[in-house]
Design a protein around this motif. Structure first.
Motif, PDB file in Angstrom:
ATOM      1  N   ARG A   1       9.154  22.521  13.764  1.00 32.56           N
ATOM      2  CA  ARG A   1       8.100  22.211  12.806  1.00 32.56           C
ATOM      3  C   ARG A   1       8.652  21.545  11.548  1.00 32.56           C
ATOM      4  NH1 ARG A   1       3.392  25.544  13.742  1.00 32.56           N
ATOM      5  NH2 ARG A   1       3.675  26.804  15.623  1.00 32.56           N
ATOM      6  N   ILE A   2       7.763  20.914  10.806  1.00 33.43           N
ATOM      7  CA  ILE A   2       8.094  20.341   9.504  1.00 33.43           C
ATOM      8  C   ILE A   2       7.279  21.080   8.451  1.00 33.43           C
ATOM      9  CG2 ILE A   2       8.026  18.287   8.049  1.00 33.43           C
ATOM     10  CD1 ILE A   2       8.352  16.613  10.583  1.00 33.43           C
ATOM     11  N   TYR A   3       7.998  21.700   7.511  1.00 35.90           N
ATOM     12  CA  TYR A   3       7.362  22.398   6.396  1.00 35.90           C
ATOM     13  C   TYR A   3       8.044  21.970   5.099  1.00 35.90           C
ATOM     14  CZ  TYR A   3       4.567  25.539   9.299  1.00 35.90           C
ATOM     15  OH  TYR A   3       3.635  26.055  10.172  1.00 35.90           O
ATOM     16  N   PRO A   4       7.330  22.055   3.974  1.00 33.72           N
ATOM     17  CA  PRO A   4       7.898  21.573   2.697  1.00 33.72           C
ATOM     18  C   PRO A   4       9.130  22.361   2.276  1.00 33.72           C
ATOM     19  CG  PRO A   4       5.520  21.889   2.527  1.00 33.72           C
ATOM     20  CD  PRO A   4       5.943  22.500   3.823  1.00 33.72           C
TER      21      PRO A   4
ATOM     22  N   LEU B   1      21.046  14.048  17.565  1.00 32.40           N
ATOM     23  CA  LEU B   1      22.238  14.795  17.982  1.00 32.40           C
ATOM     24  C   LEU B   1      22.118  15.311  19.407  1.00 32.40           C
ATOM     25  CD1 LEU B   1      22.772  16.977  14.759  1.00 32.40           C
ATOM     26  CD2 LEU B   1      23.769  14.747  15.291  1.00 32.40           C
ATOM     27  N   GLY B   2      20.933  15.162  19.987  1.00 36.89           N
ATOM     28  CA  GLY B   2      20.714  15.669  21.335  1.00 36.89           C
ATOM     29  C   GLY B   2      20.037  17.021  21.367  1.00 36.89           C
ATOM     30  N   VAL B   3      19.529  17.479  20.223  1.00 35.84           N
ATOM     31  CA  VAL B   3      18.816  18.748  20.158  1.00 35.84           C
ATOM     32  C   VAL B   3      17.359  18.508  20.547  1.00 35.84           C
ATOM     33  CG1 VAL B   3      18.061  20.641  18.664  1.00 35.84           C
ATOM     34  CG2 VAL B   3      20.323  19.605  18.344  1.00 35.84           C
ATOM     35  N   ARG B   4      16.832  19.361  21.424  1.00 37.52           N
ATOM     36  CA  ARG B   4      15.422  19.260  21.787  1.00 37.52           C
ATOM     37  C   ARG B   4      14.587  19.867  20.661  1.00 37.52           C
ATOM     38  NH1 ARG B   4      15.130  20.906  28.236  1.00 37.52           N
ATOM     39  NH2 ARG B   4      16.438  19.186  29.002  1.00 37.52           N
ATOM     40  N   ALA B   5      14.044  19.018  19.844  1.00 33.07           N
ATOM     41  CA  ALA B   5      13.359  19.476  18.629  1.00 33.07           C
ATOM     42  C   ALA B   5      11.861  19.224  18.675  1.00 33.07           C
ATOM     43  CB  ALA B   5      13.966  18.784  17.406  1.00 33.07           C
TER      44      ALA B   5
ATOM     45  N   TYR C   1      14.269  29.964  15.541  1.00 29.90           N
ATOM     46  CA  TYR C   1      13.232  29.227  14.829  1.00 29.90           C
ATOM     47  C   TYR C   1      13.902  28.129  14.027  1.00 29.90           C
ATOM     48  CZ  TYR C   1       9.548  28.098  11.461  1.00 29.90           C
ATOM     49  OH  TYR C   1       8.620  27.433  10.701  1.00 29.90           O
ATOM     50  N   ARG C   2      13.277  26.928  14.037  1.00 25.08           N
ATOM     51  CA  ARG C   2      13.806  25.807  13.253  1.00 25.08           C
ATOM     52  C   ARG C   2      12.649  25.052  12.626  1.00 25.08           C
ATOM     53  NH1 ARG C   2      17.280  24.614  18.237  1.00 25.08           N
ATOM     54  NH2 ARG C   2      15.583  23.205  18.786  1.00 25.08           N
ATOM     55  N   SER C   3      12.766  24.788  11.328  1.00 25.80           N
ATOM     56  CA  SER C   3      11.835  23.876  10.678  1.00 25.80           C
ATOM     57  C   SER C   3      12.615  23.012   9.701  1.00 25.80           C
ATOM     58  CB  SER C   3      10.715  24.639   9.948  1.00 25.80           C
ATOM     59  OG  SER C   3      11.218  25.367   8.840  1.00 25.80           O
ATOM     60  N   TYR C   4      12.065  21.834   9.402  1.00 32.30           N
ATOM     61  CA  TYR C   4      12.754  20.848   8.568  1.00 32.30           C
ATOM     62  C   TYR C   4      11.857  20.470   7.406  1.00 32.30           C
ATOM     63  CZ  TYR C   4      14.903  20.732  13.132  1.00 32.30           C
ATOM     64  OH  TYR C   4      15.472  21.116  14.330  1.00 32.30           O
ATOM     65  N   ARG C   5      12.486  20.098   6.289  1.00 33.00           N
ATOM     66  CA  ARG C   5      11.694  19.800   5.104  1.00 33.00           C
ATOM     67  C   ARG C   5      11.110  18.390   5.130  1.00 33.00           C
ATOM     68  NH1 ARG C   5      16.748  20.150   0.967  1.00 33.00           N
ATOM     69  NH2 ARG C   5      17.890  18.315   1.666  1.00 33.00           N
TER      70      ARG C   5
END
Length: 394
Positions: free
Chosen positions: A167-170, A159-163, A144-148
């Motif tokens: 998700r984007i979460y606070p 960077l070449g990561v399939r993102a 699991y990956r999410s970004y602020r």
């Protein structure tokens, strides 16, 4: 993250992989494990090539020991969580809690069949080839990956990561319990108080094109601005985000300020702050916040104070944009006393409107984090030993 995990899994066992285990134990009453036990600096450039080669085998042995220690630490662990922070950068170094340290722990967690989760993390800058590769590999281990913020996700994609499915979460700070108790309207008498959050500026960590004299202009601008605040009837509370380095900036600003006024010690106070809750308490006792460090800005918003952010990194400008406050964000490379004063006059002029806007966005951010918790923890898990990573960087 700790408070939310305890709410979701009251019986879980927590362990924090971090730079200060004793602080984690004292603050959160959970076990802490040093992120590294390695003490030798075998690649110290001051050593001769001959001595460095002679230490090579010792270093390799140490490194094997590091992986064995990580393997033992993660035994029986169900989840490995990287909670927020700006770990996805090579601005300072590859080892320590740089990209290599993160890669090592994420790799071992994956080999231990942990559920690896990067939760509301920040990213960038990542400039070196090795740094980019290590960050990419670390993220590849994640379930699991999410970004602020969107800017962090864009850096990860570069960077070449399939993102695309990420998700984007606070920021997780918005999930701290009971912010209403801090956000109560001030009922103090006397002079209004401005919280001034200072930071030891680092060009290598700054987003965009750094300007060589930025720090000198930053110190000079803050000194002139503080003198202006004193002349206009405000008291000043100086805040530190990282005591190890920011106290130098406070000393520089005070020295510059003394050349402008003689009233420094009486109306400009500096408090030593030992915890996030203590910072929130100090911020709640102010009327306005002018800050540079990301979490000084964020926590000022959390307690409902109008904020001017002196942005040194995209995370600051992204936060202000998400909160609907882009007009009150000032690029550190463009700082001048006049611009800072104009921004401050604007938040004073629109303070009632800003209080309402900030309150709405804080509640929206809390709701978004509740939604993320459902995604992360809806799966029924019984006995857990959960390892969480943490860093002391600002």
């Amino acid at each position: 993250m700790v408070s939310r995990l305890r709410a979701a899994f009251p019986d879980c066992e927590l362990c924090c992989i971090c730079t200060g285990p004793e602080n984690v134990l004292a603050t959160h009453a959970i076990d802490g494990v040093p992120h590294t036990a390695r003490s030798r600096r075998i690649w110290d450039r001051r050593l001769s090539v001959h001595k460095r080669l002679g230490m090579l085998f010792l270093g390799l042995g140490d490194e094997v020991g590091e992986y064995i220690r990580a393997w033992r630490t993660l035994k029986g662990t169900e989840m490995f969580i990287v909670p927020g922070t700006g770990l996805l950068t090579d601005a300072f170094e590859l080892s320590g809690w740089g990209p290599y340290g993160l890669f090592k722990w994420a790799l071992v967690a994956r080999l231990r069949r942990c559920r690896v989760m990067f939760v509301s993390v920040g990213a960038g800058p990542v400039d070196s080839f090795k740094g980019r590769l290590l960050v990419k590999l670390s993220l590849a281990f994640a379930d699991y990956r999410s970004y602020r913020d969107g800017a962090s996700k864009e850096i990860v994609e570069s960077l070449g990561v399939r993102a695309s499915g990420d998700r984007i979460y606070p920021d997780l700070v918005f999930g701290l319990p009971s912010p209403g108790s801090w956000a109560a309207t001030n009922a103090r008498e006397g002079r209004p108080i401005v919280a001034l959050g200072l930071m030891a500026y680092s060009e290598k960590y700054s987003a965009g094109d750094a300007v060589g004299d930025t720090y000198d202009r930053y110190v000079r601008s803050l000194a002139v601005f503080t003198d202006w605040l004193l002349d206009h009837g405000y008291n000043i509370k100086l805040l530190v985000g990282d005591a190890a380095v920011d106290t130098t900036t406070i000393a520089d600003v005070k020295a510059a300020l003394r050349r402008c006024t003689h009233d420094v010690d009486e109306r400009v106070v500096h408090h030593s702050i030992a915890s996030p809750h203590e910072l929130l308490s100090h911020l709640s006792a102010t009327d306005f916040v002018i800050a540079t460090r990301f979490h000084n800005v964020l926590m000022g918003l959390l307690v409902g104070r109008p904020v001017v952010a002196i942005s040194f990194h995209h995370k600051c400008s992204s936060l202000m944009s998400e909160m609907g406050l882009s007009d009150y964000c000032l690029d550190i490379n463009e700082i001048t006393p006049d611009r800072l004063i104009r921004k401050f006059e604007a938040i004073v002029r629109h303070s009632e409107e800003l209080n309402s806007t900030i309150r709405q966005h804080v509640e929206r951010s809390r709701s978004a984090l509740d939604e993320q918790d459902e995604l992360l923890f809806r799966q029924e898990i019984g006995e857990l030993r959960l390892v969480e990573t943490e860093t002391a960087a600002g």
